[in-house]
Every structure is written in C-alpha cells, then in structure tokens.
Design a protein around this motif. Structure first.
Motif, short mmCIF file in Angstrom:
data_model
loop_
_atom_site.label_atom_id
_atom_site.label_comp_id
_atom_site.label_asym_id
_atom_site.label_seq_id
_atom_site.Cartn_x
_atom_site.Cartn_y
_atom_site.Cartn_z
N ILE A 1 30.90 27.57 -141.52
CA ILE A 1 29.44 27.73 -141.85
C ILE A 1 28.96 26.31 -141.09
CG2 ILE A 1 29.34 28.47 -144.35
CD1 ILE A 1 29.56 25.66 -145.24
N SER A 2 27.83 26.26 -140.77
CA SER A 2 27.41 25.03 -139.95
C SER A 2 27.48 23.69 -140.74
CB SER A 2 25.93 25.20 -139.37
OG SER A 2 24.85 25.17 -140.45
N PRO A 3 27.45 22.57 -140.06
CA PRO A 3 27.39 21.54 -140.79
C PRO A 3 26.06 21.15 -141.38
CG PRO A 3 28.49 20.85 -138.67
CD PRO A 3 27.81 22.56 -138.69
N GLN A 4 25.05 21.59 -140.90
CA GLN A 4 23.68 21.52 -141.76
C GLN A 4 23.60 22.29 -142.98
OE1 GLN A 4 24.36 22.42 -138.43
NE2 GLN A 4 23.53 20.80 -137.37
N THR A 5 24.48 23.38 -142.98
CA THR A 5 24.47 24.40 -144.19
C THR A 5 25.25 23.71 -145.27
OG1 THR A 5 24.14 26.35 -142.93
CG2 THR A 5 25.09 26.64 -145.03
N LEU A 6 26.41 22.96 -144.88
CA LEU A 6 27.15 22.42 -145.74
C LEU A 6 26.31 20.95 -146.48
CD1 LEU A 6 29.78 21.71 -147.29
CD2 LEU A 6 30.40 20.64 -145.45
N SER A 7 25.61 20.35 -145.51
CA SER A 7 24.84 19.08 -145.88
C SER A 7 23.83 19.42 -146.67
CB SER A 7 24.21 18.56 -144.62
OG SER A 7 23.23 17.51 -145.04
N SER A 8 23.04 20.55 -146.69
CA SER A 8 21.92 21.18 -147.48
C SER A 8 22.42 21.47 -148.94
CB SER A 8 21.44 22.41 -147.06
OG SER A 8 20.48 23.02 -147.61
N TRP A 9 23.94 22.15 -148.87
CA TRP A 9 24.34 22.33 -150.08
C TRP A 9 24.67 21.10 -150.96
CZ3 TRP A 9 28.69 26.70 -148.54
CH2 TRP A 9 28.03 27.78 -148.26
N LYS A 10 25.15 20.16 -150.20
CA LYS A 10 25.62 19.01 -151.02
C LYS A 10 24.33 18.11 -151.43
CE LYS A 10 29.06 16.29 -149.31
NZ LYS A 10 29.97 15.53 -148.76
N GLY A 11 23.13 18.30 -150.65
CA GLY A 11 21.97 17.52 -150.82
C GLY A 11 21.38 18.18 -152.02
N ARG A 12 21.45 19.56 -152.52
CA ARG A 12 20.90 20.22 -153.58
C ARG A 12 22.08 20.15 -154.59
NH1 ARG A 12 19.32 25.34 -150.44
NH2 ARG A 12 21.51 25.54 -150.66
N ASP A 13 23.20 19.58 -154.41
CA ASP A 13 24.42 19.80 -155.34
C ASP A 13 24.69 21.28 -155.75
OD1 ASP A 13 26.55 18.64 -156.64
OD2 ASP A 13 25.36 18.39 -158.46
N SER A 14 24.61 22.09 -154.74
CA SER A 14 24.57 23.53 -155.21
C SER A 14 25.28 24.47 -154.01
CB SER A 14 23.10 23.93 -155.52
OG SER A 14 23.18 25.35 -155.72
N THR A 15 26.03 25.16 -154.33
CA THR A 15 26.81 26.06 -153.47
C THR A 15 26.48 27.68 -153.77
OG1 THR A 15 28.72 24.50 -153.07
CG2 THR A 15 29.07 26.93 -152.31
N PRO A 16 26.03 28.42 -153.04
CA PRO A 16 25.71 29.74 -153.42
C PRO A 16 26.84 30.36 -154.28
CG PRO A 16 24.89 29.49 -151.11
CD PRO A 16 25.74 28.30 -151.40
N TYR A 17 26.65 30.88 -155.18
CA TYR A 17 27.47 31.61 -156.10
C TYR A 17 28.26 32.87 -155.36
CZ TYR A 17 29.45 33.97 -160.17
OH TYR A 17 30.37 34.69 -161.06
N ALA A 18 27.51 33.55 -154.66
CA ALA A 18 28.01 34.64 -153.81
C ALA A 18 29.28 34.04 -152.97
CB ALA A 18 27.22 35.51 -153.10
N PHE A 19 28.87 32.89 -152.53
CA PHE A 19 29.80 32.35 -151.54
C PHE A 19 31.26 31.94 -152.29
CE2 PHE A 19 31.72 28.76 -148.87
CZ PHE A 19 31.63 29.31 -147.71
N CYS A 20 30.91 31.25 -153.28
CA CYS A 20 31.99 30.80 -154.20
C CYS A 20 32.86 32.11 -154.58
CB CYS A 20 31.54 30.09 -155.61
SG CYS A 20 30.81 28.82 -155.08
#
Length: 124
Positions: A19-38
């Motif tokens: 995934i892009s670093p921006q996507t990871l940063s966004s997930w961390k900022g929201r403190d949420s990783t998409p359930y489907a990805f998990c």
C-alpha cells in the motif's frame, strides 16, 4: 501489522503490505484499518482475526489451512520470519531473477527446437 510483517518502520510496513505510505498514514491518522484488508491479511497469513483486531487469543487461526506441509518448510518459514526486511528483499529478488532465467532458458530451448525443425523442413 509491523509484528506480522517483520518490519520496523512505516515505510517498510507500507511496502510489505503493498500500500502507499499515504494510505498507511491515513489509516494511522484515523486509527482505523479497513476490516476487509484485515480479513485478507488474516487469511493470507493464517492469523486469528481476534488476535489481529483485538490482540486476544492465539496468534494463528485454529486448523490453519496453509500451514507448512513438512518440517523443512516450517524451518525455512521460521528462518524467513527472523530476517530483516533488507535480507528478505535480497532473497526475494534473487528468487525472482532465478525464475526469470529459467523462463528465458525454456523459451530459448523452444526457439532452438523450432529453428532445427525449420532447417530440416527447408532441406527437404
């Protein structure tokens, strides 16, 4: 996620997860990783969703389908997990290069056989 991918930095983690670093940063900022990805990560690595999402229970899913078939594979997998990201990348690159070379050798052999057949046909 860093634990299961064997990474230490966000850059390495985003690379390991493809995934892009921006996507990871966004997930961390929201403190949420998409359930489907998990779910996808858990299935691919044979992890328990309870452990991945909640930090509870066993790490591995019970009755793991893709568990190594023998002790040699288990040993290799254990050693792989101990490597740092740079070593994993070097090994993966070497394996991909070997695969490319084998494919080129196969194609060269096919071309040589075709050339021989054409030479025989032209002499007839």
């Amino acid at each position: 996620m860093k634990q299961i991918t064997g990474t230490k930095t966000d850059a390495a983690l985003s690379s390991a997860l493809q995934i892009s670093p921006q996507t990871l940063s966004s997930w961390k900022g929201r403190d949420s990783t998409p359930y489907a990805f998990c779910v996808e990560i858990a299935q691919a690595r044979g992890l328990s969703l309870d452990w991945l999402l909640l930090g509870e229970g066993p790490v591995l899913r019970q009755g793991r389908v893709d568990a190594p078939a023998n002790t040699e594979e288990s040993s290799i997998l254990a050693k792989w997990r101990q490597l740092d990201e740079e070593d994993r990348y070097a090994i993966q690159s070497a394996l991909e290069e070997k695969h490319r070379l084998r494919e080129m050798e196969r194609k060269l052999s096919e071309m040589a056989a075709t050339l021989t057949a054409l030479q025989h046909a032209s002499k007839s």
